[in-house]
Each structure stands twice: as structure tokens, then as C-alpha cells.
Design a protein around this motif. Structure first.
Motif, short mmCIF file in Angstrom:
data_model
loop_
_atom_site.label_atom_id
_atom_site.label_comp_id
_atom_site.label_asym_id
_atom_site.label_seq_id
_atom_site.Cartn_x
_atom_site.Cartn_y
_atom_site.Cartn_z
N GLY A 186 0.81 -1.21 0.00
CA GLY A 186 0.00 0.00 0.00
C GLY A 186 0.84 1.27 0.00
O GLY A 186 0.60 2.19 -0.78
N GLY A 187 1.86 1.30 0.86
CA GLY A 187 2.71 2.49 0.94
C GLY A 187 3.42 2.75 -0.38
O GLY A 187 3.53 3.90 -0.83
N MET A 188 3.86 1.66 -1.02
CA MET A 188 4.56 1.83 -2.29
C MET A 188 3.60 2.35 -3.36
O MET A 188 3.96 3.20 -4.17
N LYS A 189 2.39 1.83 -3.34
CA LYS A 189 1.41 2.31 -4.32
C LYS A 189 1.19 3.81 -4.15
O LYS A 189 1.11 4.55 -5.12
N GLN A 190 1.08 4.23 -2.89
CA GLN A 190 0.82 5.63 -2.64
C GLN A 190 1.99 6.49 -3.13
O GLN A 190 1.80 7.56 -3.68
N ARG A 191 3.23 5.96 -2.97
CA ARG A 191 4.38 6.70 -3.48
C ARG A 191 4.29 6.84 -4.99
O ARG A 191 4.64 7.87 -5.55
N VAL A 192 3.84 5.76 -5.65
CA VAL A 192 3.70 5.85 -7.10
C VAL A 192 2.69 6.95 -7.43
O VAL A 192 2.92 7.77 -8.33
#
Ligand SMILES: Nc1ncnc2c1ncn2[C@@H]1O[C@H](COP(=O)(O)OP(=O)(O)OP(=O)(O)O)[C@@H](O)[C@H]1O
Ligand SMILES: [Mg+2]
Lengths: 292, 249, 265
Positions: free
Chosen positions: B136-142
């Protein structure tokens, strides 16, 4: 959803793995061997063929050998068909004749129905014009068109291709249509926020998002296409696998009938695998869906 | 820089009912300012942000961006969505470089910009991954990199960390501050979390909890950055905001 | 909450009219094309001719030997016979295959052998076995309906939330209890989905079976129409097939909604 799942090709499923975890692993015992999946599969297949053979030998179904052929007779018959010509074609020739019809009809239908479905989903007015006509014609099974297509096109290739086009048109169009309608609407907002125009929304959201649904539609279409081609060939044909089956029927040779059935099953299965492989290739983002 | 003038929004729902969501909201945001909009769930925060983004039209009132009224969405504003809203059929790189490409930049240039921002949000090495392979955190960074890659004058973030766990959330907040300080922009950040608001904001605008949402108060936070989540002033302000907002619920 | 003000949302007039226009145009164009002889009347009958035949067929057994509603009744009997048999066999089988490893191990290979064979392909064999009477057609229809029933029931069970299963296990539930009280309820939506899909399959296969081996029924009527070179009878048969199919579909849909509502409560 249910339609998609129904027609998704054989593949190991997510649920399979997760539910499988529940089975605890103990030491090897007789009970474990007896419930081993591969063991059961083997038992089942052996039992199937044995039962078949027994039924064929023992006249339970009716008089003599003209009712059911034994498995090895079917294989022999198929071998004979690959060597000797039936109506100027060997077995491969007939397989190719049917496959050709399926491929042509299927391609025509997909080429028209998928864009039309997308178009309907994107434009309310197109939808308002096409949808009622579609709803009017949809409940008629494609097979019921066989008679009229023979009246129109005679018993040649055209009438068979026509049936296949009609049969495969419906699922192709419906799935393309639903595929677009099920797109997460905020994704359109993303494109607009990034500076995209309507064209970009369609290109970057509609098309890719409806891809999996379109493929599910193609899978359904494909199995319908095989049913249609077979039905058309059973009604009237000089070539194709349906012709082999009809010949078997007319000559009272169950081996030929069952041989034809086996070949068509194999062909249908093969094309399904092909589309599945194509889908894997074209939709790498798609995770597995539950299926049998 | 951004000016919301008496913005009101009323939705018409399926049952032909009018639902007033925002009423008379006026907010001013200066250039390069970090403004946080703080409000409880369902108070119309997302709606306000979508209006500023140009995705919704206000029922009354206008949004003015650099002297020009907003009439539709555009690449001069970057929106980070509440759900991640990544394109599942595009890789991380594909998602991030989409904006520059849509704005007509050549392929290589778009790629360079995308790589720069993927780097900035700390995702190098994951360019070829598909969204479903990310946390989830990585998606948000994207999502953040994607909005940044268009070099918008205004960044609009809608509860970007709402779905993250507490630790990742704090880490992401620090990252956001870092990114903002490396690449200064006007930021409008929506959240329902007082700590997050206080940690990030130059200024906090609180929204009342009942529909229709109204601006309740504005707080200026002039604590030095990076802020100490347990500092005395921090806690005082926190108490003040919480006391004031609980009253309205 | 306050009562919100009611407002009327209008759909554009064009969107309301277009469907009617499009269907009307379709029928008028059809009529004109046949009347003016663009399409010879040996190939297609005008809608008016078809309507005429429709009323005529309620009282006149010629030339195909039965009245229209008799044909329809034969078809409905066959379809429902095969359909209910398919449900009765397919659903339990699919549910069992979804949960019991032994059932899956034993049934799956055979199922996979039979699945890719289009039911239509069985028609010659069933003629060998049962002749062209009712049982043969029911067999074909049953085969057609069986596959979606099994698949949907199976998938339904497989989609049971594994966490719930594990929870049930920690409470000491037996396999059978989990199957009865957890897997079957959670498979129900898929099972209801199967009702419609199976019906569509049954109906298609019915027509195929009747085209090839029948002495009554709507499919038979279509075939007779072709043999007698009466396009109006072919078209009437097709429309009746579509209409009856759609009608049964609506009934099943009602039943499905009723049952699902019962479960939700
Ligand atoms: N397109 C719409 N049509 C009708 N009602 C809407 C629409 N969008 C939002 N609403 C309503 O507006 C209200 C506020 O929604 P909004 O998403 O702006 O709240 P929010 O403050 O962002 O909440 P959260 O913190 O949960 O994200 C909700 O009650 C919602 O039902
Ligand atoms: Mg929100």
C-alpha cells in the motif's frame, strides 16, 4: 462474474491453494494414499474407460455393436481415418475444415462485436439505438438460425460461417460492453488530471480496462463457436468433424461418431488453451481468477 | 495562488434528493505554502479537492488559480487520489511517465522525468513492477510520483496515507516533508488526522463534521521543521484543535 | 438527517425515443425489403406474413402436424426436464467437488473429458441409444446444463473465505458441518448464477436437439419450415424460441430474486 468464472479455462485457482492449506499433512498411511489426488484421478479414469468398455461389450444399452464402440475401436477408427479419405479428405482435412470455419467466423464476429460493444458503452446514443435490436435478437439461440441461413446462403461455407458469427457475436459484444462499464470511474479522472483528453481516456483507460472482460467473452465465444460449427455441419455439410459424426451415424458406426466427438473435444480444448496463453501474454497485470 | 470563493456544492442523488455537501467554503492558499485541510469523515473534503482539481463544478462560488477561474481539470494541478487509483495495466514506470507523455513530451524525456520522481519517492528498482505487486505504501508513493511528474504548480493530496499503518504513515509523512522541501510546490493536503496535519502544515483549515461542510477555523502552525511530535507547542496546538473540533461533532 | 429537497432528473428525450425508433425502423425496413422483392420471399417472410401465420398456427395443424402451443409445450417440457435434472445432478456434484477431495479426485477427470465435447455432438449417439423421443432430447439438454451447474457450484465453494473455514476448524467443526453450514451458504450466489446460465445452455441445446432429431417442438417447426420452403414458419419458430426462452429467463430471474431475498433476511 459467474459467467466469467464459468468459462475461464482450467487453471489452478487461488482458492484451491488457500482451502488446500486446511488439509493437514500426516505420515504416509493407507488412508492418505487412498485419498491422494493423483491416485483418485487414475482410479477415476481407469474406471471410466473400463465402464465404457464393459457397456460396449455387454449390450446393456441395446442391440449389439451398433450402439456403442469399445475405446480401442474408436482409436483404430481414428487411425484409419488419418490414412483413408472420407469424402476426399483425411481426418486432418476435416479437422482443418471445421477449424477454418471457426476461425473465420470467430474473427469476423470479434472484429465487429468488440468495437461495437466498446462504442455502445462509450456513447449513450449508439447504445440507445443498438441495444434494443440486440435485446430483440439475443434470446434466439444461434442454432435456431441454421435453417434460415441455409435458406439464405445454401449449404456452403457461408451459411456455416454466418451461424458462427451470430453465435459468437453476442458474448463478444456483451463482455466488451460490460468491461467498459465496470471500469473504475475515478481512473478517468486520473487521466483528465494528468492533462489527457477524451481520446486519452478511451485509449488509456477504456481499452486496457476492458481487456480481461473481452478475453472472457472470447473464451465463451470460442466454445459457442465450436457448438455452432458442429450443429451446422450436422445439419448439412460435405466436410468437417460434424460430417464425420453424421457419416458415422448414417453408417451405424459408433466408433466413427465417438471418434469425431473426441477430435472435436480436443480441438475445442486446444483453442481454449491458445486463447488463455494469448491472454496471459497480453494482460500480464491480471491476476488469476478462480476457475475450474 | 489558489482562492476558493464561497464554494458550495450540492449533489443530486439517485433518489432525486439534494444533498448539500459543502457550504460557503472560502480558502486562500499562498504560493509554496503547505495547507492542510482537516476534517472528520464525510465532511466533503474529497469533494472540495475535486472541485479545486476541476473534476466537479461547484454549485455556487468559484475557484481561482493564479487569477484565472478553474473550469476543468488540467495538468497544472496534480491530484493524489484517496484510493491509489493506479493503472493496474501499467508498470510503475508506465504509471509515472503517463502524465508527461499525455502533455506531449517526447518518450525519452518523459522517461527521464519519471525516473527522477521514482527516485525521489524512493522506489528505484521497482520500475518494472505492476501495482498489484506493490504494498500500500509503495502504491501511494507511485501516486505521489505520478502527480509530481507532471510538474504541477499545485499538488492536491486526498488523505494519501489513510490506508496505511501507523508506522508507515509517520515514515511517509516524513518523506512527504522531505519531498516537498526538495521540490517546493504549493500543496493542499487533506487529512482526518490531527497529528499528520500538525506535522506537515504551514496552515491548517478545519472543516466542520456535519454536512454541509463549512470552514470552522484556520490555524497557522509556525513550529520549526522537522517537527517533534511530542514537543510542548505541538501538544498544545493539538489539544486546541481537538477541543475545538470535538465540540462541533 | 434533514429531509432533502426532491429534484427531478431528466433523461434527454432522444434517449427515450431512439430505442423505439430503432426497433420500429428495423421492422419497417424488414417489411419493405420483403414486399418490394429486394429479398425474394423464398428467403425471408415479411413480419406481417409471420404474424398472420402466428394466429393461423393456433388453430391449424397443417403443414407440420401440430399447433403452435403444442410445439411450444413439447419444447418447454423437454427443456425443463433436462434443466431440472441438470440442477439435481450438477449442483450437488459441483458442491461436493468443491469441498471433498475424494469427490474432486474421482469426478474431475471424467468431467474434464466430457466438458469440451459440445452437447450437440452427442446427438447421434443419443439417437442410437434412445431414438428420437423425449429421453434422448432430455439427455442432450441435461448434458448442456450440467457443465455450468458443476462449474458454478464448484467455484462457489472454492470462493468460501478460507479464514472462516479455519475459524470453524478451531471451533472443532467437522468437515461435514463446515460443508453444510459454511461452504454451501457462501456458494449460493454462484449457484443462483448457474440457474440462468444453465437455462440458456439448455435452451440452445434444445433447439439443436430438435433440429436434428424430433417430431415435434419449436426446433422441429423451424426445420419443417425449411424443408417445406416456408420462410415465415422458420422465422415464426425462431421468434417463438426467443420469446419462450426470454419468458422462462424472466421467471427464473424472479425465482432467483425471491430466493436470494429469503437468504439475506
Ligand atoms: N458524486 C456524488 N454524488 C452524490 N453524493 C456524493 C458524491 N460524492 C460525494 N457525495 C457525498 O458527499 C459527502 C461527502 O463526501 P466526501 O467524499 O467529500 O467526504 P470526505 O470528507 O472526503 O470523507 P472521507 O474522509 O471518508 O474521505 C458524502 O456523504 C457522500 O455521500
Ligand atoms: Mg475523502
Amino acid at each position: 462474474m459467474s459467467q466469467e468464472a464459468t468459462c475461464s479455462a482450467a487453471s489452478s485457482s487461488i482458492a484451491n491453494e488457500t482451502v488446500g492449506q486446511v488439509v493437514d499433512r500426516g505420515p504416509i498411511s493407507l488412508g492418505r494414499i487412498l485419498t491422494n489426488r493423483w491416485f483418485l484421478h487414475t482410479v477415476s479414469i481407469v474406471a471410466f474407460f473400463w465402464l465404457w468398455d464393459w457397456l460396449a461389450r455387454s449390450n446393456v444399452l441395446g442391440a449389439g455393436s451398433s450402439v456403442l464402440a469399445r475405446p480401442h475401436e474408436v482409436l483404430e477408427q481414428l487411425a484409419v481415418l488419418t490414412r483413408e479419405e472420407l469424402a476426399e479428405l483425411t481426418l486432418w482435412g476435416h479437422v482443418w475444415a471445421s477449424t477454418q470455419r471457426v476461425v473465420i467466423g470467430f474473427s469476423i464476429a470479434a472484429a465487429i462485436a468488440v468495437p461495437l460493444g466498446l462504442f455502445m458503452a462509450l456513447n449513450r446514443y449508439v447504445n440507445a439505438i443498438v441495444k434494443p435490436l440486440f435485446d430483440l435478437l439475443k434470446p434466439m439461440p444461434p442454432i435456431s438460425w441454421i435453417s434460415i441461413s441455409i435458406l439464405w446462403f445454401g449449404i456452403g461455407e457461408t451459411s456455416k460461417v454466418f451461424i458462427i458469427v451470430l453465435g459468437t457475436f453476442v458474448p463478444c459484444l456483451l463482455n466488451a460492453y460490460n468491461g467498459v462499464r465496470l471500469v473504475e470511474p475515478e481512473l478517468y479522472d486520473v487521466v483528465r488530471m494528468l492533462g489527457g483528453k477524451r481520446r486519452d481516456e478511451i485509449l488509456h483507460v477504456c481499452f486496457p480496462a476492458s481487456f480481461p472482460a473481452i478475453f472472457a467473452g472470447l473464451q465463451i465465444s470460442l466454445s459457442i463457436a465450436w457448438t455452432c460449427v458442429l450443429a451446422a455441419e450436422l445439419v448439412s455439410a460435405r466436410s468437417g468433424m460434424g460430417y464425420i459424426i453424421v457419416q458415422g451415424m448414417n453408417l451405424s458406426q459408433p466408433a466413427m461418431v465417438i471418434g469425431g466427438m473426441a477430435v472435436i473435444a480436443a480441438a475445442a480444448w486446444g483453442t481454449t488453451l491458445l486463447v488463455t496463453a494469448l491472454e496471459r501474454k497480453l494482460c500480464p497485470w491480471k491476476r488469476k481468477i478462480v476457475g475450474l | 495562488m489558489i482562492e476558493c470563493r464561497n464554494v458550495s456544492k450540492t449533489f443530486i442523488q439517485k433518489g432525486s434528493q439534494e444533498v448539500p455537501v459543502l457550504e460557503d467554503v472560502s480558502i486562500d492558499v499562498q504560493a509554496n505554502e503547505f495547507v492542510v485541510i482537516l476534517g472528520p469523515g464525510q465532511s466533503g473534503k474529497s469533494t472540495l479537492l475535486r472541485i479545486i482539481a476541476g473534476l466537479e463544478t461547484p454549485t455556487t462560488g468559484t475557484v481561482i488559480l493564479d487569477g484565472e477561474p478553474v473550469t476543468g481539470p488540467g495538468a497544472d494541478r496534480g491530484l493524489v487520489f484517496q484510493g491509489y487509483m493506479l493503472f493496474p495495466w501499467k508498470t510503475v514506470l508506465g504509471n509515472v511517465e503517463m502524465g508527461p507523455k499525455l502533455c506531449g513530451l517526447p518518450r525519452d524525456e518523459a522517461r527521464d522525468i519519471a525516473m527522477h520522481y521514482i527516485d525521489l519517492v524512493g522506489l528505484n528498482g521497482f520500475e518494472k513492477h505492476y501495482p498489484h505487486q506493490l504494498s500500500g505504501g509503495m502504491k501511494q508513493r507511485v501516486g505521489i510520483a505520478r502527480a509530481y511528474a507532471n510538474k504541477p504548480r499545485v499538488m492536491l493530496l486526498d488523505e494519501p496515507f489513510g490506508q496505511l499503518d501507523a508506522q508507515t504513515r509517520i515514515f511517509m509523512e516524513q518523506e512527504t516533508e522531505r519531498i516537498w522541501q526538495t521540490d517546493k510546490r504549493t500543496v493542499l493536503f487533506v487529512t482526518n488526522n490531527t497529528d499528520e496535519a500538525l506535522f506537515l502544515a504551514d496552515r491548517i483549515v478545519t472543516i466542520e463534521g456535519k454536512l454541509p461542510g463549512r470552514v470552522q477555523r484556520t490555524y497557522t502552525v509556525d513550529l520549526p521543521r522537522p517537527r517533534d511530535l511530542t514537543g510542548k507547542h505541538f501538544l498544545e496546538m493539538r489539544r486546541e484543535i481537538i477541543d475545538a473540533s470535538v465540540l462541533t461533532l | 438527517m434533514t429531509a432533502y429537497r426532491e429534484v427531478v432528473v431528466r433523461t434527454p428525450l432522444a434517449l427515450k425515443i431512439l430505442p423505439i425508433v430503432s426497433v420500429a425502423t428495423f421492422f419497417i425496413a424488414w417489411e419493405i425489403v420483403v414486399r418490394t422483392g429486394v429479398v425474394p420471399d423464398t428467403m425471408l417472410a415479411a413480419p406481417t406474413t409471420v404474424t398472420q401465420l402466428l394466429f393461423d398456427k393456433f388453430t391449424n395443424v397443417d403443414p407440420d402436424g401440430a399447433l403452435l402451443h403444442q410445439h411450444a409445450w413439447v419444447s418447454i417440457q423437454e427443456a425443463f426436464g433436462g434443466y431440472f435434472l441438470a440442477l439435481a445432478v450438477g449442483l450437488p456434484l459441483g458442491l461436493a467437488m468443491g469441498w471433498f477431495n475424494v469427490a474432486e479426485g474421482l469426478a474431475r477427470p471424467i468431467f474434464e473429458i466430457i466438458r469440451p465435447i459440445p452437447p450437440v455432438a452427442w446427438i447421434p449417439l443419443t439417437i442410437f441409444w434412445f431414438g428420437i423421443g423425449l429421453p434422448g432430447k432430455i439427455f442432450i439438454i441435461w448434458l448442456g446444463g450440467l457443465v455450468p451447474c458443476v462449474i458454478n457450484a464448484y467455484v462457489g465453494v472454492k470462493m468460501t473465505n478460507p479464514t472462516l473455514i479455519q475459524m470453524a476448524r478451531t471451533y472443532g467443526a467437522s468437515d461435514w458441518q463446515i460443508f453444510r453450514q459454511l461452504c454451501i451458504p457462501s456458494a449460493l450466489p454462484m449457484v443462483f448464477g448457474a440457474l440462468q446460465i444453465a437455462l440458456a445452455c439448455c435452451w440452445t441445446n434444445l433447439v439443436a436437439a430438435e433440429l436434428l432429431a424430433a417430431d415435434a417442438g419449436l426446433g422441429f417447426m423451424i426445420t419443417m419450415g425449411r424443408r417445406l420452403a416456408m420462410p415465415e414458419m422458420v422465422v415464426l419458430g425462431m421468434f417463438m424460441v426467443g420469446l419462450t426462452g426470454a419468458f422462462i429467463g424472466v421467471i427464473i430471474d424472479r425465482v432467483e430474486k425471491r430466493l436470494l431475498a429469503g437468504i439475506r433476511r
